[in-house]
Design a protein around this motif. Sequence first.
Motif, PDB file in Angstrom:
ATOM      1  N   GLY A  38      18.223  10.502  18.453  1.00 44.29           N
ATOM      2  CA  GLY A  38      19.712  10.227  18.324  1.00 44.29           C
ATOM      3  C   GLY A  38      20.380  11.167  19.382  1.00 44.29           C
ATOM      4  O   GLY A  38      19.722  11.893  20.168  1.00 44.29           O
ATOM      5  N   VAL A  51      23.949  15.048  15.793  1.00 48.44           N
ATOM      6  CA  VAL A  51      24.151  14.203  14.749  1.00 48.44           C
ATOM      7  C   VAL A  51      23.591  14.541  13.614  1.00 48.44           C
ATOM      8  O   VAL A  51      23.556  13.909  12.655  1.00 48.44           O
ATOM      9  CB  VAL A  51      23.788  12.661  15.084  1.00 48.44           C
ATOM     10  CG1 VAL A  51      24.978  12.075  16.325  1.00 48.44           C
ATOM     11  CG2 VAL A  51      22.248  12.584  15.539  1.00 48.44           C
ATOM     12  N   VAL A 103      22.600   8.445  13.489  1.00 46.40           N
ATOM     13  CA  VAL A 103      24.196   8.521  14.032  1.00 46.40           C
ATOM     14  C   VAL A 103      25.126   9.042  13.105  1.00 46.40           C
ATOM     15  O   VAL A 103      24.630   9.132  11.922  1.00 46.40           O
ATOM     16  CB  VAL A 103      24.312   6.790  14.272  1.00 46.40           C
ATOM     17  CG1 VAL A 103      23.393   6.274  15.299  1.00 46.40           C
ATOM     18  CG2 VAL A 103      24.374   5.857  13.118  1.00 46.40           C
ATOM     19  N   GLN A 104      26.101   9.326  13.561  1.00 49.48           N
ATOM     20  CA  GLN A 104      27.031   9.844  12.584  1.00 49.48           C
ATOM     21  C   GLN A 104      27.995   8.619  12.122  1.00 49.48           C
ATOM     22  O   GLN A 104      28.467   7.745  12.798  1.00 49.48           O
ATOM     23  CB  GLN A 104      28.251  10.586  13.577  1.00 49.48           C
ATOM     24  CG  GLN A 104      29.273  11.303  12.924  1.00 49.48           C
ATOM     25  CD  GLN A 104      30.176  12.050  13.870  1.00 49.48           C
ATOM     26  OE1 GLN A 104      29.775  12.597  14.779  1.00 49.48           O
ATOM     27  NE2 GLN A 104      31.262  12.398  13.324  1.00 49.48           N
ATOM     28  N   ARG A 134      30.787   6.094  13.646  1.00 51.87           N
ATOM     29  CA  ARG A 134      30.811   6.371  15.155  1.00 51.87           C
ATOM     30  C   ARG A 134      29.646   5.598  15.778  1.00 51.87           C
ATOM     31  O   ARG A 134      28.495   5.826  15.065  1.00 51.87           O
ATOM     32  CB  ARG A 134      30.592   7.717  15.269  1.00 51.87           C
ATOM     33  CG  ARG A 134      30.581   8.105  17.173  1.00 51.87           C
ATOM     34  CD  ARG A 134      30.862   9.622  17.351  1.00 51.87           C
ATOM     35  NE  ARG A 134      30.671   9.676  18.796  1.00 51.87           N
ATOM     36  CZ  ARG A 134      30.594  10.798  19.328  1.00 51.87           C
ATOM     37  NH1 ARG A 134      30.898  12.063  18.572  1.00 51.87           N
ATOM     38  NH2 ARG A 134      30.554  11.223  20.545  1.00 51.87           N
ATOM     39  N   ASP A 179      24.483   6.203  21.442  1.00 53.06           N
ATOM     40  CA  ASP A 179      23.836   5.646  20.318  1.00 53.06           C
ATOM     41  C   ASP A 179      22.914   4.536  20.813  1.00 53.06           C
ATOM     42  O   ASP A 179      21.904   4.107  20.418  1.00 53.06           O
ATOM     43  CB  ASP A 179      24.793   5.131  19.343  1.00 53.06           C
ATOM     44  CG  ASP A 179      25.491   6.667  18.730  1.00 53.06           C
ATOM     45  OD1 ASP A 179      24.744   7.538  18.285  1.00 53.06           O
ATOM     46  OD2 ASP A 179      26.733   6.745  18.596  1.00 53.06           O
TER      47      ASP A 179
END
Length: 301
Positions: free
Chosen positions: A15, A19, A100-101, A104, A109
């Motif tokens: 990632g 994150v 991932v966040q 977002r 990403d």
Amino acid sequence: MNTSTHRAGHVAVIGRPNVGKSTLINALVGAKVSIVSNRPQTTRHRLLGIATFEAGQLVLVDTPGLHRDQGKATASAMHRSMNRAARGALEGVDAAMLVVQAGRWDEADDFAYQALHGAGLPVVLVVNQVDLLKDKTALLPYLAKVSEGRDFASIHPVSALKRKGLEALAKDVLALVPEQPPLYGEDEITDKSQRFLAGEMVREQLMRQLGKELPYATTVEIERFVVDGNLLRIGAVIWVERDGQKAIVIGKGGERLRDIGAAARQHMERLFGAKVFLETWVRVRSGWSDDEAALRAFGYE
């Protein structure tokens, strides 16, 4: 699937920086094997976290965040080393987790996804930090948007910090690795030595306590690691690039250095299950982070 079947395999955890990859690995392993701070580029080395479950074993490959390559004129030796470690994580693995966040998805990403997809790996999307999402109703539309046109084996919203959603994640990732006996002993949690982990514990405190002042100008070298009965005698050198940085690490009357050492020692004692006598020194080596020979001497690949 036969419940008696045992699965084991290597899984890359990829990632963009910051994150929560290391937090996720620590949560799955059930012990602190990878250091954590809120600064990007905290993870600098390729590290294995070994998560053992009743149904199987996941050998999780923690990596520095994957960055777009820069031209050699602008990318430091440290930056190139971290990118090599991140890309090297894709070699010889059975599957990957793309972290991932929540809420977002940006070019970084997508860059990480393309790297995994291009390697032909089954990819599990791990949407981390869902507990921080202010508008919970936005989660489903977000998941639909990021999965459109992308091939994920499964998608898991989780909170690595609060250990929410990890049981289902582990079950789905185990289904992607081969049927085989465990690759490591049940009590093993990482491929790294205690000596390496001790250096990382000191570096974690540098990142946490001095991240804003010295985000990337420090590294740690363990000069002494002696087992003396139930006591570990550890000598750690903190390397900086300038005299002014040395003064910042030491602090007024040596207070900052004492705080860093005390916090690192407590983490070491919890991880190693032993008493630790830790000594720390600060030394200057100009330009070490852009010196390939210096990086090799400090343990970077």
